[in-house]
Design a protein around this motif. Structure first.
Motif, short mmCIF file in Angstrom:
data_model
loop_
_atom_site.label_atom_id
_atom_site.label_comp_id
_atom_site.label_asym_id
_atom_site.label_seq_id
_atom_site.Cartn_x
_atom_site.Cartn_y
_atom_site.Cartn_z
N LEU A 256 -18.88 -30.67 87.58
CA LEU A 256 -19.28 -29.36 88.09
C LEU A 256 -18.16 -28.73 88.92
N LEU A 257 -17.49 -29.53 89.73
CA LEU A 257 -16.40 -29.00 90.55
C LEU A 257 -15.30 -28.41 89.67
N ARG A 258 -14.97 -29.10 88.58
CA ARG A 258 -13.92 -28.59 87.69
C ARG A 258 -14.38 -27.33 86.96
N GLU A 259 -15.66 -27.27 86.65
CA GLU A 259 -16.18 -26.11 85.92
C GLU A 259 -16.07 -24.84 86.75
N PHE A 260 -16.19 -24.95 88.06
CA PHE A 260 -16.18 -23.77 88.93
C PHE A 260 -14.79 -23.47 89.51
N LEU A 261 -13.78 -24.28 89.17
CA LEU A 261 -12.43 -24.00 89.67
C LEU A 261 -11.97 -22.63 89.24
N PRO A 262 -11.23 -21.89 90.09
CA PRO A 262 -10.70 -22.28 91.41
C PRO A 262 -11.70 -22.09 92.54
N GLY A 263 -12.95 -21.72 92.23
CA GLY A 263 -13.95 -21.57 93.26
C GLY A 263 -14.61 -22.91 93.58
N GLN A 264 -15.67 -22.87 94.37
CA GLN A 264 -16.40 -24.07 94.76
C GLN A 264 -17.73 -24.14 94.02
N ALA A 265 -18.06 -25.31 93.52
CA ALA A 265 -19.36 -25.49 92.87
C ALA A 265 -20.44 -25.52 93.94
N PRO A 266 -21.55 -24.81 93.74
CA PRO A 266 -22.65 -24.83 94.72
C PRO A 266 -23.23 -26.23 94.87
#
Length: 400
Positions: A256-266
């Motif tokens: 999930l963290l990689r999916e939301f890069l460069p933002g932050q995963a909720p």
């Protein structure tokens, strides 16, 4: 093959088994030699973390502020009980500690294979030693196992403790005691406490919980300051483990963290996904256990451990050894053999790193690259579904 050697003299069968193990150890030797002779600053860096924790205990230094030598500069991230168990490593020279640790990787691997592949080994009959040796050499070359040796990790020890505790027919120790100890050393094996409870072995689950608490309290009495630091602060600092969004983290949260890069995963999204996987996965484990499909239930629980943990590095996926054995069963089902073989090939390759190399290439869509990068996590989810849907292994019925 077992039938062909049925008439052989015992001495000949024994000699064949010895030769098979000599060949297996010779096959694994290049791995050991390669990692033990790699660059000093890249050699068994996690073992250095354990040893540093043990040194901190001996020297009375704060465990969670000391770092390993440059250029790694890694902090100790395990519960205080783990630092106490690392003291013997601190009492020996670094070179000796590396050699001593090799059996702590491959000895437990043999234990896990013994339980996970038990139906196949029983079917092998007098060829059991040969089949065991082949399985040992093959599993040693799985990518997570190679990383386990490269980093000098403790995961195989903990997995062997959990598998033996859950799968032994009549253990000579109180069932649950090993799971409890493993949980006190590293929290993730706590999933097996849940499994023991759901599988109907409530007394063993209580034993495991009490054992984990006893070891933890004992460590608190010896290391009160470090225990306070860990349980009130360090346990919540997942960043101490390294980049949580890096390719190596193949847990649900890592994907999930990689999916939301460069933002932050909720964080709420991860919690919701993890809860859904946990509920469904433990329901499958409970059902399999009640159907007396013990090893398949253990495999599901082990997969849940790596998926639900906030951080699961590639070497944590050595639980795939249990999964392959559980799927293969006695080797009579062609479908099970095919699935086990595909799983073994998948986890023998460095697929997640292929995905990382694909990122940024203009001719490869980012979604495709991300899927490849998340290969082990996706495979773990797929294996949960496969284990949930597989029919119970049984004796082959001859056609009429």
């Amino acid at each position: 093959m077992a039938g062909q050697v049925a008439g052989w003299p015992t001495r000949a069968v024994t000699a064949l088994g010895v030769l098979a193990w000599v060949a297996a150890l010779a096959a694994v030797a290049p791995l050991v030699r390669g990692y033990l002779t790699s660059a000093p600053d890249q050699r068994m860096v996690d073992l250095a973390v354990y040893r540093t924790g043990g040194l901190s205990v001996l020297q009375g230094q704060p465990i969670y502020t000391i770092l390993t030598q440059p250029p790694q500069l890694l902090p100790f991230t395990y519960p205080p009980a783990a630092a106490l168990f690392a003291v013997p490593l601190a009492l020996m020279p670094w070179a000796a500690a590396q050699l001593v640790w090799v059996p702590f990787i491959y000895g437990p691997l043999a234990v896990v294979i013994w339980f996970a592949f038990a139906p196949l080994l029983r079917r092998a009959g007098r060829m059991r030693a040969v089949v065991f040796a082949v399985l040992f050499a093959a599993c040693a070359y799985l990518f997570p196992l190679r990383d386990e040796m490269r980093f000098g990790q403790v995961d195989m020890v903990l997995l062997a403790m959990a598998v033996a505790d859950c799968a032994a027919v009549a253990p000579r120790w109180p069932r649950g005691a090993l799971v409890g100890l493993a949980t006190a050393i590293k929290l993730v094996p706590g999933v097996f406490i849940v499994y023991l409870w759901l599988s109907g072995r409530r007394r063993a689950a209580v034993t495991a919980a009490v054992a984990a608490l006893t070891w933890t309290v004992g460590a608190w009495l010896v290391l009160p300051r470090d225990s306070m630091t860990y349980w009130t602060s360090v346990i919540f600092q997942s960043g101490r483990l390294g980049s949580n969004s890096g390719t190596s983290n193949q847990s649900l949260r890592g994907m999930l963290l990689r999916e939301f890069l460069p933002g932050q995963a909720p964080g709420a999204l991860w919690a919701a996904v993890a809860l859904a996987v946990a509920v469904a996965g433990f329901a499958v484990a409970r059902r399999l256990a009640r159907q007396s499909r013990e090893m398949e239930a253990i495999a599901v629980t082990a997969l849940l451990g790596v998926l639900l943990s906030p951080v699961s590095w590639i070497h944590h996926f050595l639980v795939v050894v249990v999964v392959i054995g559980a799927i293969l069963a006695d080797g009579r089902s062609p479908r099970r053999v095919a699935i086990a073989a595909v799983t073994a090939v998948c986890f023998a390759l460095t697929i997640p790193w292929w995905g990382q190399s694909l990122l940024g290439q203009h001719d490869v869509p980012d979604l495709v690259a991300r899927i490849v990068e998340d290969a082990f996590g996706i495979a773990a989810l797929a294996l949960l579904v496969i284990l949930a849907r597989l029919r119970a292994p049984g004796p082959r019925v001859p056609s009429s």
